[in-house]
Design a protein around this motif. Structure first.
Motif, PDB file in Angstrom:
ATOM      1  N   GLY A 136       9.321   9.205  -3.191  1.00 51.93           N
ATOM      2  CA  GLY A 136       8.809  10.554  -3.455  1.00 51.93           C
ATOM      3  C   GLY A 136       8.004  11.055  -2.275  1.00 51.93           C
ATOM      4  N   ASP A 137       6.757  11.474  -2.532  1.00 50.99           N
ATOM      5  CA  ASP A 137       5.922  12.024  -1.465  1.00 50.99           C
ATOM      6  C   ASP A 137       5.075  10.950  -0.772  1.00 50.99           C
ATOM      7  OD1 ASP A 137       4.085  11.557  -3.494  1.00 50.99           O
ATOM      8  OD2 ASP A 137       3.388  13.634  -3.628  1.00 50.99           O
ATOM      9  N   HIS A 138       5.386   9.681  -1.014  1.00 53.74           N
ATOM     10  CA  HIS A 138       4.661   8.571  -0.399  1.00 53.74           C
ATOM     11  C   HIS A 138       5.624   7.574   0.250  1.00 53.74           C
ATOM     12  CE1 HIS A 138       1.185  10.035  -2.503  1.00 53.74           C
ATOM     13  NE2 HIS A 138       0.437   9.051  -2.053  1.00 53.74           N
ATOM     14  N   SER A 139       5.089   6.761   1.129  1.00 54.27           N
ATOM     15  CA  SER A 139       5.812   5.604   1.661  1.00 54.27           C
ATOM     16  C   SER A 139       5.123   4.362   1.130  1.00 54.27           C
ATOM     17  CB  SER A 139       5.770   5.580   3.192  1.00 54.27           C
ATOM     18  OG  SER A 139       6.526   6.641   3.721  1.00 54.27           O
ATOM     19  N   ILE A 140       5.928   3.402   0.719  1.00 57.01           N
ATOM     20  CA  ILE A 140       5.418   2.114   0.269  1.00 57.01           C
ATOM     21  C   ILE A 140       5.541   1.158   1.452  1.00 57.01           C
ATOM     22  CG2 ILE A 140       5.741   0.172  -1.302  1.00 57.01           C
ATOM     23  CD1 ILE A 140       7.090   2.225  -3.237  1.00 57.01           C
ATOM     24  N   VAL A 141       4.406   0.614   1.876  1.00 58.55           N
ATOM     25  CA  VAL A 141       4.394  -0.323   3.006  1.00 58.55           C
ATOM     26  C   VAL A 141       4.126  -1.715   2.437  1.00 58.55           C
ATOM     27  CG1 VAL A 141       3.353  -0.895   5.229  1.00 58.55           C
ATOM     28  CG2 VAL A 141       3.483   1.507   4.496  1.00 58.55           C
ATOM     29  N   LEU A 142       5.088  -2.603   2.633  1.00 54.03           N
ATOM     30  CA  LEU A 142       4.965  -3.979   2.178  1.00 54.03           C
ATOM     31  C   LEU A 142       4.462  -4.820   3.333  1.00 54.03           C
ATOM     32  CD1 LEU A 142       5.582  -5.940  -0.208  1.00 54.03           C
ATOM     33  CD2 LEU A 142       7.796  -6.334   0.891  1.00 54.03           C
ATOM     34  N   GLY A 143       3.392  -5.572   3.106  1.00 49.91           N
ATOM     35  CA  GLY A 143       2.812  -6.393   4.159  1.00 49.91           C
ATOM     36  C   GLY A 143       2.725  -7.853   3.768  1.00 49.91           C
ATOM     37  N   ARG A 144       3.004  -8.729   4.727  1.00 54.30           N
ATOM     38  CA  ARG A 144       2.844 -10.168   4.548  1.00 54.30           C
ATOM     39  C   ARG A 144       1.442 -10.533   4.998  1.00 54.30           C
ATOM     40  NH1 ARG A 144       4.111 -12.971   8.697  1.00 54.30           N
ATOM     41  NH2 ARG A 144       5.889 -11.630   9.151  1.00 54.30           N
ATOM     42  N   VAL A 145       0.640 -11.074   4.098  1.00 59.51           N
ATOM     43  CA  VAL A 145      -0.758 -11.387   4.389  1.00 59.51           C
ATOM     44  C   VAL A 145      -0.816 -12.617   5.288  1.00 59.51           C
ATOM     45  CG1 VAL A 145      -3.008 -11.976   3.424  1.00 59.51           C
ATOM     46  CG2 VAL A 145      -1.490 -10.390   2.199  1.00 59.51           C
ATOM     47  N   VAL A 196       0.867  -1.170   0.000  1.00 58.97           N
ATOM     48  CA  VAL A 196       0.000   0.000   0.000  1.00 58.97           C
ATOM     49  C   VAL A 196       0.905   1.222   0.000  1.00 58.97           C
ATOM     50  CG1 VAL A 196      -1.963  -1.108   1.146  1.00 58.97           C
ATOM     51  CG2 VAL A 196      -0.219   0.017   2.527  1.00 58.97           C
ATOM     52  N   CYS A 197       0.443   2.282  -0.639  1.00 57.90           N
ATOM     53  CA  CYS A 197       1.204   3.528  -0.689  1.00 57.90           C
ATOM     54  C   CYS A 197       0.473   4.577   0.127  1.00 57.90           C
ATOM     55  CB  CYS A 197       1.363   3.995  -2.130  1.00 57.90           C
ATOM     56  SG  CYS A 197       2.309   2.844  -3.138  1.00 57.90           S
ATOM     57  N   ILE A 198       1.194   5.212   1.044  1.00 58.20           N
ATOM     58  CA  ILE A 198       0.613   6.180   1.972  1.00 58.20           C
ATOM     59  C   ILE A 198       1.283   7.535   1.770  1.00 58.20           C
ATOM     60  CG2 ILE A 198       0.132   6.680   4.406  1.00 58.20           C
ATOM     61  CD1 ILE A 198      -1.105   4.005   3.379  1.00 58.20           C
ATOM     62  N   ASP A 199       0.478   8.556   1.559  1.00 59.52           N
ATOM     63  CA  ASP A 199       0.974   9.924   1.413  1.00 59.52           C
ATOM     64  C   ASP A 199       1.703  10.340   2.689  1.00 59.52           C
ATOM     65  OD1 ASP A 199       1.248  12.754   1.267  1.00 59.52           O
ATOM     66  OD2 ASP A 199      -0.583  12.932   0.092  1.00 59.52           O
ATOM     67  N   CYS A 200       2.904  10.839   2.549  1.00 59.86           N
ATOM     68  CA  CYS A 200       3.699  11.251   3.716  1.00 59.86           C
ATOM     69  C   CYS A 200       3.046  12.384   4.498  1.00 59.86           C
ATOM     70  CB  CYS A 200       5.102  11.671   3.277  1.00 59.86           C
ATOM     71  SG  CYS A 200       6.093  10.315   2.628  1.00 59.86           S
ATOM     72  N   GLU A 201       2.159  13.146   3.869  1.00 57.81           N
ATOM     73  CA  GLU A 201       1.457  14.236   4.541  1.00 57.81           C
ATOM     74  C   GLU A 201       0.175  13.782   5.233  1.00 57.81           C
ATOM     75  OE1 GLU A 201       2.610  17.405   4.860  1.00 57.81           O
ATOM     76  OE2 GLU A 201       4.425  16.607   3.925  1.00 57.81           O
TER      77      GLU A 201
END
Length: 158
Positions: free
Chosen positions: A126-135, A50-55
């Protein structure tokens, strides 16, 4: 060079699903936000990103959480999509149908599908963080999904 406005306009032509990504903070309170950047990364092992906006007001809490859930919203949940996208971020779960899964994180009632993930990695992009998750757990229903296309919510049907 493509500016942010043009990039948003271009990417708006690509329909995406609509989700709420949620977790619990250090005090045990649920928090979450609307996210349309969800991607299946691997089937073996099962990984998503999931990609989360840093702001985003929930950004720091989410990237520091050891686990999170993804609720894929149904076509009937436009109000929830807007609620979890608006500020303030406090109180988003108040009066909302949700339950806790084995990880302790919240899943929204009426969701088309859900995933419970252990955080694997976080990458800056960039202006987002990519969060990698193990389901670690999940489920699905026959409900119709909610999508976002050209700045509007649309109900998907088979």
């Amino acid at each position: 060079m493509v500016d942010a406005h043009t990039m948003r306009q271009i990417m708006g032509c690509f329909p995406t699903g609509v989700t709420v990504v949620a977790a619990r903070d250090a005090g045990g309170m649920p928090f979450g936000l609307t996210v349309n950047s969800l991607t299946s990364v691997s089937l073996d092992p099962p990984l998503v990103l999931v990609c989360i906006d840093c702001e985003a007001s929930s950004h720091d809490r989410l990237i520091s959480a050891s686990s999170f859930t993804v609720s894929v919203l149904s076509g009937e949940q436009v109000t929830l999509a807007r609620r979890f996208a608006s500020e303030p971020s406090t109180g988003r779960f108040t009066g909302v149908d949700w339950q806790t899964v084995a990880s302790g994180d919240p899943v929204l009632g009426g969701a088309v599908a859900w995933l419970s993930c252990a955080r694997e990695s976080v990458y800056g992009a960039g202006d987002h963080s990519i969060v990698l998750g193990r389901v670690e757990a999940g489920g699905a229903s026959d409900a119709h999904a909610l999508a976002f296309y050209r700045g509007n919510f649309v109900r998907m049907s088979p």
